[in-house]
Design an enzyme around this catalytic site. Structure first.
Site, PDB file in Angstrom:
ATOM      1  N   ARG A 238       0.760  -1.091  -0.143  1.00  0.00           N
ATOM      2  CA  ARG A 238       0.111  -0.050  -0.198  1.00  0.00           C
ATOM      3  C   ARG A 238       0.859   1.203  -0.041  1.00  0.00           C
ATOM      4  O   ARG A 238       1.892   1.258   0.857  1.00  0.00           O
ATOM      5  CB  ARG A 238      -0.770  -0.064   1.344  1.00  0.00           C
ATOM      6  CG  ARG A 238      -2.063  -0.877   1.247  1.00  0.00           C
ATOM      7  CD  ARG A 238      -3.313  -0.081   0.280  1.00  0.00           C
ATOM      8  NE  ARG A 238      -4.333  -0.939   0.213  1.00  0.00           N
ATOM      9  CZ  ARG A 238      -4.675  -1.951  -0.531  1.00  0.00           C
ATOM     10  NH1 ARG A 238      -3.563  -2.330  -1.198  1.00  0.00           N
ATOM     11  NH2 ARG A 238      -5.709  -2.824  -0.575  1.00  0.00           N
TER      12      ARG A 238
ATOM     13  N   GLU B  12      -2.270   7.892  -4.213  1.00  0.00           N
ATOM     14  CA  GLU B  12      -2.688   7.281  -5.659  1.00  0.00           C
ATOM     15  C   GLU B  12      -4.113   7.542  -5.889  1.00  0.00           C
ATOM     16  O   GLU B  12      -4.998   7.369  -5.034  1.00  0.00           O
ATOM     17  CB  GLU B  12      -2.226   5.824  -5.904  1.00  0.00           C
ATOM     18  CG  GLU B  12      -2.927   4.986  -4.790  1.00  0.00           C
ATOM     19  CD  GLU B  12      -2.479   3.487  -4.976  1.00  0.00           C
ATOM     20  OE1 GLU B  12      -1.101   3.254  -4.721  1.00  0.00           O
ATOM     21  OE2 GLU B  12      -3.341   2.684  -5.250  1.00  0.00           O
TER      22      GLU B  12
ATOM     23  N   HIS C  76      -0.816   0.166  -9.721  1.00  0.00           N
ATOM     24  CA  HIS C  76      -1.594  -0.596  -8.680  1.00  0.00           C
ATOM     25  C   HIS C  76      -2.183  -1.850  -9.381  1.00  0.00           C
ATOM     26  O   HIS C  76      -3.446  -1.923  -9.414  1.00  0.00           O
ATOM     27  CB  HIS C  76      -2.714  -0.078  -7.799  1.00  0.00           C
ATOM     28  CG  HIS C  76      -3.039  -0.488  -6.498  1.00  0.00           C
ATOM     29  ND1 HIS C  76      -3.386   0.014  -5.372  1.00  0.00           N
ATOM     30  CD2 HIS C  76      -3.075  -1.858  -6.269  1.00  0.00           C
ATOM     31  CE1 HIS C  76      -3.633  -0.821  -4.472  1.00  0.00           C
ATOM     32  NE2 HIS C  76      -3.685  -1.748  -4.928  1.00  0.00           N
TER      33      HIS C  76
HETATM   34  C1  8YV Z   1      -7.043  -4.625  -5.371  1.00  0.00           C
HETATM   35  C2  8YV Z   1      -5.143  -4.670  -3.847  1.00  0.00           C
HETATM   36  O1  8YV Z   1      -7.299  -5.015  -6.855  1.00  0.00           O
HETATM   37  O2  8YV Z   1      -6.343  -6.632  -2.799  1.00  0.00           O
HETATM   38  C3  8YV Z   1      -5.716  -5.555  -2.443  1.00  0.00           C
HETATM   39  O3  8YV Z   1      -5.632  -5.123  -1.319  1.00  0.00           O
HETATM   40  O4  8YV Z   1      -4.419  -3.850  -3.519  1.00  0.00           O
HETATM   41  C4  8YV Z   1      -5.533  -4.923  -5.010  1.00  0.00           C
HETATM   42  O5  8YV Z   1      -5.440  -6.424  -5.364  1.00  0.00           O
HETATM   43  C5  8YV Z   1      -7.104  -2.945  -5.523  1.00  0.00           C
HETATM   44  O6  8YV Z   1      -6.968  -2.717  -4.239  1.00  0.00           O
HETATM   45  C6  8YV Z   1      -8.798  -2.645  -5.843  1.00  0.00           C
HETATM   46  O7  8YV Z   1      -9.720  -3.232  -4.843  1.00  0.00           O
END
Ligand code: 8YV
Length: 323
Positions: free
Chosen positions: A238, A267, A285
Site C-alpha cells: 500500500r 494514488e 496498482h
Molecule cells: C486490488 C489490492 O485489486 O487486494 C488488494 O488489497 O491492493 C488489489 O489487489 C485493489 O486494491 C482494488 O480493490
C-alpha cells in the site's frame, strides 16, 4: 422481495449475474468514482455493497446506510473500510484473502527483476533511438541470483514471494509482527531477523505489510539510511507504508540503487519526483491484475455478500464480533 445491493465499481458481468440471482443489483459499470457523497446517496436503501479498495467506507458512509448489513471488499487490503464503525453498526465486513497471493507475488518479482536489471530505463533509451552502439560496459544492473531477499510482512503473499526465491538460489530473511511456525519457515527457507537486520542485510527488500495508522511511513528516511546503497526496495502493498518523499531523495542521491513500486501515497496521484528518476520501475496498482485473479476476487466478494445476506457466516468475515 429481493434485497437491494450496490456494486460500487465496474466488475465482470459474470459477477453481476451471480449477484442478480439473489439481489436487486445497482451496478456502476460506467465506473464513476462515487466517493463519500456518492456512496452515501446510493447506500441509503441498500442491504449490502461490493467495494473496491478505492471506495471510502467511512463511519459517515456507514451512518448514512441504515439498512446496511454487509460491506464486501474485492481486495485483500481493507484500509478503505472503517472496521470499528462497521462493527458498531452491526455491519459485516469481508475481504478476499488467498485468491490473489500468487498473482501479487508474481508482480513483486516482476518489479524486483525490472529494478535489478534497469528494464524501464533501458527500454526508454531504446525506444528513444539512443541505442547507437552496443557496449561491453553498458546498462550494468544488479544480480538477483545468490543475493539476499528481505521480506517485511510475512503473511500469505510474503511467503509466496519467498518460495519463488528458491529458483534464484537466494538467501531469504524476513521480519514480521510474529515469527512463523517452523514448518512455514522451512517451506520458505526463510530466517526470522529483527527489523534493523532486515534493513541492513537485504539486497532486495519487499514490503508486504497491511496499511494502518501503525504502518504509516514504516520505511522513511531513517530506515532508508540503514539500507545498503546497492539495495532495491519493492512495494506492492500500500502507498503510505513508504515515505515517498524520503524514497525519492534516497534514489536521487543514489543512497539506494533502485525501487519497484506498484503503490503510492495519494494514488492515483503520486509524487512527480518519481518521473524524474531513472532508477525506479513504476506500475499503477496492478498487483492482482490478471483476468483469472480479478475474476476470482469478484466472485469471492460476491460469495461473501450472498452468504452474509442469507444469514450464513461469510467465509472471509473480518469482524466476527458482529455475529
Ligand atoms: C486490488 C489490492 O485489486 O487486494 C488488494 O488489497 O491492493 C488489489 O489487489 C485493489 O486494491 C482494488 O480493490
Amino acid at each position: 422481495m429481493k434485497q437491494k445491493i450496490l456494486v460500487a465499481r465496474e466488475v465482470f458481468p459474470e459477477a453481476l449475474e451471480r449477484l442478480r440471482q439473489h439481489f436487486e443489483v445497482e451496478d456502476n459499470q460506467a465506473d464513476a468514482i462515487l466517493g463519500v457523497a456518492g456512496l452515501k446517496a446510493r447506500l441509503a436503501d441498500k442491504a449490502g455493497v461490493l467495494t473496491a479498495a478505492t471506495d471510502p467506507m467511512t463511519a459517515e458512509v456507514i451512518a448514512a446506510a441504515p439498512s446496511l448489513k454487509a460491506v464486501c471488499n474485492f481486495a485483500v487490503g481493507y484500509n478503505n473500510i472503517d472496521l470499528a464503525a462497521c462493527t458498531r453498526a452491526g455491519v459485516m465486513a469481508t475481504n478476499t484473502p488467498g485468491v490473489l497471493d500468487d498473482t501479487t507475488a508474481d508482480l513483486a518479482w516482476a518489479l524486483l527483476m525490472a529494478s535489478a536489471r534497469r528494464l524501464p530505463a533501458a527500454e526508454r533509451w531504446l525506444r528513444n533511438g539512443e541505442w547507437k552502439s552496443w557496449q561491453f560496459i553498458q546498462w550494468l544492473g544488479s544480480d538477483v541470483h545468490h543475493a539476499t531477499l528481505g521480506i517485511l510482512g510475512m503473511g500469505r503473499i510474503g511467503q509466496t514471494v519467498a518460495r519463488r526465491a528458491l529458483g534464484f538460489d537466494m538467501k531469504v530473511i524476513y521480519h514480521n509482527r510474529s515469527r512463523l511456525p517452523a514448518d512455514k519457515e522451512a517451506a520458505c527457507r526463510a530466517s526470522f531477523v529483527d527489523k534493523e537486520t532486515l534493513l541492513r542485510e537485504s539486497d532486495f527488500l519487499v514490503l508486504l505489510l497491511p496499511y494502518s495508522p501503525e504502518s504509516h511511513h514504516t520505511i522513511g528516511a531513517p530506515e532508508l539510511a540503514l539500507m545498503k546503497p546497492a539495495a532495491h526496495l519493492i512495494n506492492v502493498a500500500r502507498g503510505g507504508i513508504v515515505d515517498d518523499e524520503a524514497l525519492i531523495s534516497a534514489l536521487r542521491q543514489h543512497r539506494l540503487a533502485g525501487a519497484g513500486l506498484d503503490v503510492f501515497e495519494g494514488e492515483p496521484k503520486f509524487n512527480p519526483g518519481f518521473l524524474e528518476l531513472d532508477n525506479v520501475a513504476l506500475t499503477p496498482h496492478i498487483g492482482s491484475s490478471s483476468r483469472a485473479t480479478r475474476m476470482a476476487m469478484a466472485m469471492t466478494a460476491a460469495d461473501n455478500l450472498i452468504a452474509a445476506l442469507s444469514g450464513r457466516r461469510p467465509p472471509n468475515l473480518l469482524n466476527p464480533e458482529v455475529l
